[in-house]
Design an enzyme around this catalytic site. Structure first.
Site, PDB file in Angstrom:
ATOM      1  N   GLU A 144       0.846  -1.186   0.000  1.00 48.75           N
ATOM      2  CA  GLU A 144       0.000   0.000   0.000  1.00 48.75           C
ATOM      3  C   GLU A 144       0.885   1.240   0.000  1.00 48.75           C
ATOM      4  OE1 GLU A 144      -3.732   2.072   2.414  1.00 48.75           O
ATOM      5  OE2 GLU A 144      -2.813   0.272   3.211  1.00 48.75           O
ATOM      6  N   GLU A 287      -2.414  -3.916   7.061  1.00 47.45           N
ATOM      7  CA  GLU A 287      -3.497  -4.873   7.306  1.00 47.45           C
ATOM      8  C   GLU A 287      -3.635  -5.947   6.252  1.00 47.45           C
ATOM      9  OE1 GLU A 287      -5.566  -1.395   5.019  1.00 47.45           O
ATOM     10  OE2 GLU A 287      -3.939  -1.633   6.480  1.00 47.45           O
ATOM     11  N   ASN A 288      -2.570  -6.337   5.559  1.00 52.47           N
ATOM     12  CA  ASN A 288      -2.665  -7.368   4.532  1.00 52.47           C
ATOM     13  C   ASN A 288      -3.521  -8.542   5.012  1.00 52.47           C
ATOM     14  OD1 ASN A 288      -0.306  -5.949   3.244  1.00 52.47           O
ATOM     15  ND2 ASN A 288       0.716  -6.843   5.010  1.00 52.47           N
ATOM     16  N   GLU A 321      -5.289  -2.619  12.885  1.00 53.97           N
ATOM     17  CA  GLU A 321      -5.043  -3.475  11.712  1.00 53.97           C
ATOM     18  C   GLU A 321      -5.999  -4.664  11.678  1.00 53.97           C
ATOM     19  OE1 GLU A 321      -3.299  -2.030   9.604  1.00 53.97           O
ATOM     20  OE2 GLU A 321      -2.408  -0.573  10.967  1.00 53.97           O
ATOM     21  N   GLU A 343      -9.735   4.231   6.403  1.00 51.15           N
ATOM     22  CA  GLU A 343      -8.878   4.688   7.497  1.00 51.15           C
ATOM     23  C   GLU A 343      -9.630   5.501   8.539  1.00 51.15           C
ATOM     24  OE1 GLU A 343      -6.244   3.404   8.069  1.00 51.15           O
ATOM     25  OE2 GLU A 343      -5.483   2.646   6.163  1.00 51.15           O
TER      26      GLU A 343
END
Length: 884
Positions: A144, A287-288, A321, A343
């Site tokens: 990101e 936060e994958n 996350e 966000e």
């Protein structure tokens, strides 16, 4: 991060009159130009042959024409500093592909194809830490916002959702642990000491959520059973030797999973959840899907090496996350202009979680302090932008306090107007409508509108208008009737000279002066330029408590007598409003002092009121120490500067330090007794023990201001007796600002004690960079040449130089040395890590709000940066806007 509504007049620069004009700025991307992708990628197969110096990547994309696209036959695959080694379509190598700048273009006919692209990358050479890079022998990714295109060619935009299957092969001794998104489906042994692992993520996701980690890691393992009965394996992966500092992170993860089920009805959806701690990382965490990658500072914690604030940060970021699994992953952004969709909402969720885990009152104060220090200046400066921006040149520059923190406050206002139950109905509807989709901020507002039964037509202006609304308050009393008149003005910001009034929900209470009580809190909403609200039943003028709980992110101009603020500081039953009354007393006094409006009588009266309020806080037996510590913190100098149209940082610092010294002397005996009491409280993680540690440092800070010798003596004693990092760091913070022999002894001991512990050595750098020592600039220069300093680790750079940039003594040195130091840092850091370099530009961009002599020096430094012909897009955009 209020009263200032327009910038100062531009200052003519005379030092760089003949500097060469900067190169042409990169193209501007506009939100209104959004078009759906021409091609979709339902499935992605990735094959990695891993190596620190060379990793080979084969990407196989199932490509289908998007019926909502523009019908083009050209498949555009974004790239960045990579080249195709081979391109195949439906299994056959093709040679008619072409490059358009960094992007790969492939011509396709028909409706569906398989496109295979081979690339090679050098993780060890990736100092930008975006894409696939090496960190101390470990391989990891950060994708990101646009890092995936540095690994392989792909339509690298958030509205292209794909399921990913990944195979990794590498040397087993070097990479014993192989991790990716989703669930591990197979593992095996290869030849010549290699091994492999296959991973599959069944949930469609954008490329920015892809993750891969390979290295020598150990895990703290636990499990969690969801409300639906799914057993989830939890792992927090760290380097060997760090596993003993991961239990707080694991506890925070489990608490987050349980809280999200209870508060928002969100259940985890995979069989596995992995967190990996990485020492080289631009962000706090990422936060994958199923594989969160974290900066080590937000994972590792024990009493010896982490402060109470560090523990809170670990808990908050772990929660943030994890909550993204739904507010960001299951429902993601259509495009990067919608960044606050995920966000802002997730910041609100992590704030609510942390409030429930600890002191809700203290958490709210902390959140507002961050907003006022970081976001309010952003809103009143050259980089002001709405929470849903209209344009950008480099998306990394919009990871801002406006998008995150103001975005959270805007959603919080919807919750305030709807109430908790109706707001929950709105979020349930949002998740149900858009699960598995790339959504927009409008989709979120519409779901809250429909689910909560609100009319948010006018409220949408909060998403499209920049600037902090300025609210003027008047309270009139006539007979038994009290009239509250509110007037709002949203100041002009770059590109938005005229604004419309926004709905402002304000929680208020009117106190009876004689009884010290109110008849109930009310919610009033100002939705026009001016509005009046009447209240009956007050024989005497009541005392107004307004914006309780900070119900709206606005700046309030309300002329109140000291006696009213003292009253609220003593009687207000809303913790934030009580804190605000204390802050108001100090802000009014300091702003008047800086502005030259305090004669001897007014200074004496102002100090007396502040001293009485502080003495009451110190002695109040009903206060818990966590809240007492908050009430003892003076307003930040950044926030004080926001109260002035043009600020003199030197005058602000001198006035604030003089008040600290007076308080330390005036309340000296009470502060010493408070410090002694707190020092006797044994270690614990409970609120009482944490509160004792908090007031210990706050009392020590004021004692040292009033009596430096006594402060140094107590600080060194606290340092030597400390059994926690909270106490040791608090003592060292006080000593670092004192010109006393105890300073050198404690700093040397701290470095020797923690040599080899990167996170704690970061503290050592930061404490010295933020110190108010008279020779702080020389200290910072020496630290930049220290053997432990490196420009390649973002944590270390931020530790020293962000501390310096936030330090009024160092940064605002009247000769301009602080500005030159930060300017030189930006120029040196930009070729190494442009994303980190760009974070330092906004402090120089505040030049219009600073007195003319310093303003000219700040602008000159920006022009020196702008004259560098090889600036990155990240830095170029920030500098151009700051000068424009």
């Amino acid at each position: 991060m209020d009263i200032a509504s327009r910038p100062a007049e531009p200052v003519e620069n005379t030092q760089i009159a003949d500097a060469a004009p900067p190169p042409q700025a990169p193209p501007v991307i506009h939100r209104e130009d959004y078009l759906p992708p021409a091609w979709l990628i339902p499935q992605v197969l990735l094959d990695f042959r891993l190596g620190v110096d060379a990793t080979h990547v084969v990407s196989t994309l199932s490509v289908t024409r998007n019926p909502e696209g523009n019908g083009t036959s050209t498949l555009r695959l974004n790239g960045d500093q990579i080249a195709p080694l081979a391109v195949r379509v439906d299994g056959r190598e093709v040679n008619d592909w072409r490059l358009d700048g960094p992007d790969l273009l492939v011509e396709l006919t028909g409706e569906a194809h398989s496109v295979e692209v081979e690339t090679a990358v050098n993780p060890a050479a990736n100092s930008q830490l975006m894409g696939l890079y090496a960190s101390n022998g470990m391989l990891c990714t950060q994708c990101e916002a646009e890092g995936f295109r540095r690994i392989t060619f792909f339509p690298d935009r958030p509205d292209v959702l794909s399921t990913y299957s990944v195979k990794m092969r590498g040397d087993k001794a070097q990479f014993p642990v192989l991790l990716a998104n989703g669930n591990c489906t197979a593992t095996g042994e290869g030849e010549d000491g290699t091994h492999w692992a296959e991973w599959h993520d069944p949930w469609p996701k954008p490329s920015y959520l892809f993750a891969l980690v390979a290295g020598d890691l150990v895990a703290n393992h636990d499990t969690f059973t969801t409300m639906g009965g799914r057993k989830v394996d939890l792992n927090i992966w760290v380097r060997p030797g760090d596993e003993d500092r991961t239990q707080h992170a694991m506890d925070s993860l489990i608490n987050s999973m349980k809280w999200d089920e209870e508060a928002f009805g969100r259940e985890y959806d995979l069989d596995l959840f992995n967190i990996v701690a990485v020492s080289d990382f631009n962000m706090g965490a990422m936060e994958n899907k199923g594989l969160n990658v974290f900066n080590t500072r937000y994972v590792l914690a024990d009493p010896e090496t982490a402060t109470d604030a560090d523990y809170d940060a670990v808990e908050g970021v772990i929660g943030h996350e994890y909550f993204h699994n739904w507010s960001g992953n299951r429902v993601t952004c259509r495009d990067w202009f919608q960044l606050s969709l995920k966000e802002g909402f997730t910041v609100l969720r992590d704030q609510m979680f942390s409030a429930d885990m600890g002191s809700a009152a203290v958490k709210r104060i902390e959140d507002v302090r961050v907003l006022r220090i970081a976001q309010f200046p952003e809103d009143s400066g050259p980089l002001a932008h709405p929470i849903r921006p209209d344009s950008y040149q480099e998306i990394s520059n919009f990871y801002t306090a406006t998008v995150y923190n103001k975005g959270a406050e805007v959603i919080r206002m919807m919750r305030t107007m709807a109430g908790p139950e109706r707001f929950r109905a709105g979020t349930d509807l949002y998740f149900a409508r858009h699960d598995g989709e790339a959504a927009t901020c409008e989709d979120f507002v519409k779901a809250i509108e429909d689910g909560a039964g609100l009319d948010l037509t006018q409220f949408r202006l909060w998403y499209s208008q920049a600037g902090t609304p300025q609210l003027t308050v008047e309270l009139d009393h006539d007979g038994a009737r009290t009239t509250l008149t509110l007037t709002q003005a949203v100041p002009a910001t770059p590109g938005q000279p005229e604004k419309q009034p926004v709905p402002i929900p304000l929680r208020i209470a009117l106190y009876d002066r004689d009884t010290g009580a109110h008849s109930g809190e009310q919610l009033v909403v100002l939705d026009k330029d001016t509005g009046s609200f009447t209240f009956d039943g007050f024989a005497k003028p009541p005392v107004l408590s307004i914006n309780r709980g900070f119900s709206a992110p606005v700046a309030i101009d309300f002329a109140r007598a000291n006696e009213d603020l003292v009253f609220l500081a003593a009687h207000d039953d809303d913790p934030f409003a009580r804190y605000e009354a204390m802050q108001g007393l100090v802000v009014q006094y300091l702003v008047a002092g800086v502005s030259g409006r305090l004669d001897d009588a007014a200074r004496t009266e102002g100090r007396a009121a502040i001293g009485a309020a502080f003495a009451a806080v110190i002695d109040d037996p009903e206060l818990d120490d966590l809240m007492r510590g908050e009430l003892m913190i003076l307003p930040a100098e950044t926030y004080l500067a926001e109260q002035l149209l043009v600020a003199d940082p030197g005058a602000i610092h001198a006035e604030r330090e003089a008040l600290k010294a007076w308080l330390g002397s005036e309340c000296g005996e009470g502060l010493k007794a408070l410090h002694d009491r707190a020092a006797a409280v044994p270690y614990g993680r409970d609120a009482a023990a944490r509160g004792a540690r908090k007031i210990k440092t706050q009392a020590l800070t004021l004692i040292a201001a009033g009596d430096p010798a006594e402060g140094a003596r107590r600080a060194l004693a606290q340092y030597r007796a400390a059994d926690t990092m909270t106490d040791r760091q608090g003592a060292l913070m006080v000593l670092a600002s004192l010109d006393a022999p105890e300073r050198a002894e404690a700093l040397a001991d701290f470095h020797q004690r923690y040599t080899g512990n990167a996170l704690v050595i970061d503290k050592w750098f930061s404490l010295q960079g933020s110190a108010f020592h008279p020779e702080v600039l020389e200290h910072i220069k020496a630290l930049a040449g220290h053997g432990d300093f490196t420009m390649t680790n973002p944590n270390r750079v931020r530790a020293l130089y962000m501390a310096a940039a936030s330090n009024p003594v160092a940064f605002h040195d009247e000769g301009g040395e602080g500005y030159r130091m930060i300017g030189e840092l930006i120029r040196k850091l930009d070729p190494v890590n442009p994303q980190t370099a760009a974070r330092f530009v906004p402090v120089l961009g505040r030049w219009r709000r600073i007195e003319p002599v310093r303003a000219a020096l700040m602008r000159a430094e920006l022009e020196r940066i702008a004259a560098v012909p090889t600036l990155s897009r990240d830095v170029r955009e920030q500098v151009t806007k700051s000068l424009g």
